[in-house]
Design an enzyme around this catalytic site. Structure first.
Site, PDB file in Angstrom:
ATOM      1  N   ALA A 179     -34.690  73.459   9.928  1.00 21.18           N
ATOM      2  CA  ALA A 179     -36.011  73.008  10.376  1.00 21.18           C
ATOM      3  C   ALA A 179     -36.228  71.557  10.002  1.00 21.18           C
ATOM      4  O   ALA A 179     -36.695  71.240   8.907  1.00 21.18           O
ATOM      5  CB  ALA A 179     -37.108  73.884   9.766  1.00 21.18           C
ATOM      6  N   CYS A 222     -38.212  58.780   8.132  1.00 23.42           N
ATOM      7  CA  CYS A 222     -39.185  59.311   7.175  1.00 23.42           C
ATOM      8  C   CYS A 222     -38.977  58.783   5.766  1.00 23.42           C
ATOM      9  O   CYS A 222     -39.912  58.760   4.964  1.00 23.42           O
ATOM     10  CB  CYS A 222     -39.141  60.840   7.172  1.00 23.42           C
TER      11      CYS A 222
END
Length: 479
Positions: free
Chosen positions: A213, A267
């Site tokens: 994920a 990120c």
């Protein structure tokens, strides 16, 4: 559709799968089942391969993406409308070469280790059919790295691409599959769903054996709620603590690099710098010299804040955009040669201290080093706990002191924030596209996800008298 909205819809559908007409949903389920069936057949063949055969497939995957790095990088930027085309090319080159360099020669099939003293032999086995939902920010390297790590352990992978990056991801997987077959592997070892949507992503997560994920907390929630084993990642909000008596020019160059690579969509990029109040002007001069636009005048700060964030939420229009474009939206004249826009925040409660997936960096000041660490912790607990932080310092005691308090899985020292994903130029962290954030970020791991997470390990335990097995309780409890 933005990543955030897409992920939220995946979560909602995961808990309410019959939100559409049941007939339509059943058609989608049948489609996913067909992908899973093909994937399982391919995986059964891969499971019979030797280490040499598997490594040949993994190398072929890396080589083909390296050869198509420019095509796929520019395609990704054009299709998604975010990020820097040249930087995406560099990511494709770096991850194809770097991931193979790390996986090359590592045991992942059959016997992978032995502890003679304990009488234990370690035997690696595949997990089966893996699934991943890819983000718009990394439509090539996410399926590449996950695919290489999966195949390294004789698994198969089914990719559900973000609709906004579907064509890039599909072409990436097509190239990898062709390379796998040419290297003697089975067809469909890595597949990409050609009609992705939120229902399909939710179904995939429920039907594969293991989920990768790569997304924010909502995606992780959906994955962990699917009933299947899942490796999730957390939100990023990398903090940069600037110690005194350092090379400010070097630190500024790393910070600007860390924030502006691929126009800030990574990120792990530097999100907020925390500098001593007496070094404020030194840091400002160094950052401007390195290519930043420094905004600390109240009017400009307010305009930029209201452009970067709509209330408490990141404005999706600024994601992966250059400073001049952000300035135009904010009615702030930012020259076209500026690579980053640095905005002075009013404190850790300022929304500017949250994650910004663009070329913007927040600025905070501190009076003593402990305060700087506390500010970084506050920002991380607000958003990004478990991910990464950077300390720019030459004092090992301060570095260790900060590392003990920071709630992150990676503390980088004197390097760009994006190196948290592993970068042989800067550190020895394992290369990855999935940075586990531990319990801080609601994840099962706090390290960089790589191949050894994607294998089952059987332990053959021989009858073996262990040292001290005949010790008395008094001997065991003795000091």
């Amino acid at each position: 559709m933005s990543d955030i909205n897409f992920i939220k819809e995946v979560v909602e559908r995961a808990f309410d799968p019959f939100s559409e007409l049941p007939a339509i949903y059943r058609q989608k389920e049948q489609m996913v089942d067909e992908y899973i069936e093909r994937s399982r057949e391919a995986q059964k063949i891969a499971a019979t391969f030797t280490q040499e055969q598997v490594d040949k497939l993994v190398k072929a995957m890396a080589v083909v993406i390296y050869e198509h790095a420019e095509e796929l990088g520019k395609m990704a930027a054009e299709e998604t409308g975010m990020g820097d085309p040249e930087h995406k090319v560099l990511k494709n080159i770096g991850k194809s070469t770097g991931t193979w360099a790390e996986l090359k020669g590592k045991p992942s099939i059959g016997v992978i280790g032995e502890d003679k003293e304990a009488g234990i032999i370690l035997l690696a086995k595949p997990m089966g059919v893996l699934g991943c939902v890819t983000p718009t920010t990394n439509p090539t390297i996410t399926p590449l790295v996950n695919g290489m790590c999966a195949v390294k352990c004789a698994n198969s992978l089914v990719v559900s691409p973000h609709p906004r990056a579907k064509n890039t991801t599909m072409l990436t997987v097509k190239y990898m599959n062709e390379a796998i077959v040419a290297a003697g592997g089975p067809e469909n070892l890595v597949q990409c769903i050609d009609k992705p949507d939120v229902d399909v992503s939710g179904l995939l997560m429920k039907k594969v054996d293991v989920i990768l994920a790569t997304g924010g907390p909502d995606m992780v929630k959906a994955a962990y709620s699917s009933g299947k084993p899942a490796f999730g990642v957390g939100a990023g909000n990398s903090q940069s603590i600037i110690d005194r008596n350092i090379d400010f020019d070097a630190a500024a160059a790393d910070i600007i690099d860390g924030r502006t690579f691929d126009l800030g969509v990574i990120c792990a990029g530097n999100q907020c710098i925390i500098v001593h109040e007496d070094d404020y002007d030194k840091m400002k001069d160094a950052c401007v010299k390195a290519g930043a636009y420094w905004a600390d005048e109240t009017g400009e700060v307010e305009k930029l804040r209201n452009t970067l964030f709509l209330g408490e939420h990141l404005n999706k229009a600024v994601i992966g955009q250059v400073p001049a474009a952000i300035g135009k939206m904010a009615d702030v004249n930012i020259p076209g040669d500026r690579e980053a826009v640095m905005v002075k925040a009013s404190g850790t409660e300022d929304v500017l201290c949250k994650e910004k997936l663009t070329t913007a960096i927040a600025i905070l000041t501190y009076k003593n080093f402990d305060d700087a660490v506390d500010y970084a912790c506050s920002n991380l607990y607000n958003e990004g706990a478990g991910h990464s932080a950077v300390v720019y310092s030459n004092d090992d005691d301060k570095i260790l002191s900060a590392a003990k308090k920071l709630p992150v899985g990676r503390i980088l020292v004197n390097q760009p924030g994006h190196a948290a994903g592993g970068d042989a130029r800067f550190n020895g962290l394992e290369g990855t596209v999935s940075l586990g954030c531990g319990s801080w970020g609601g994840n099962s791991i706090s390290e960089n996800l790589t191949y050894h997470h994607l294998m089952n390990v059987s332990r053959i335990a021989y009858r073996h008298p262990m040292p001290g097995c005949d010790a008395t309780p008094e001997e065991i409890f003795a000091d």
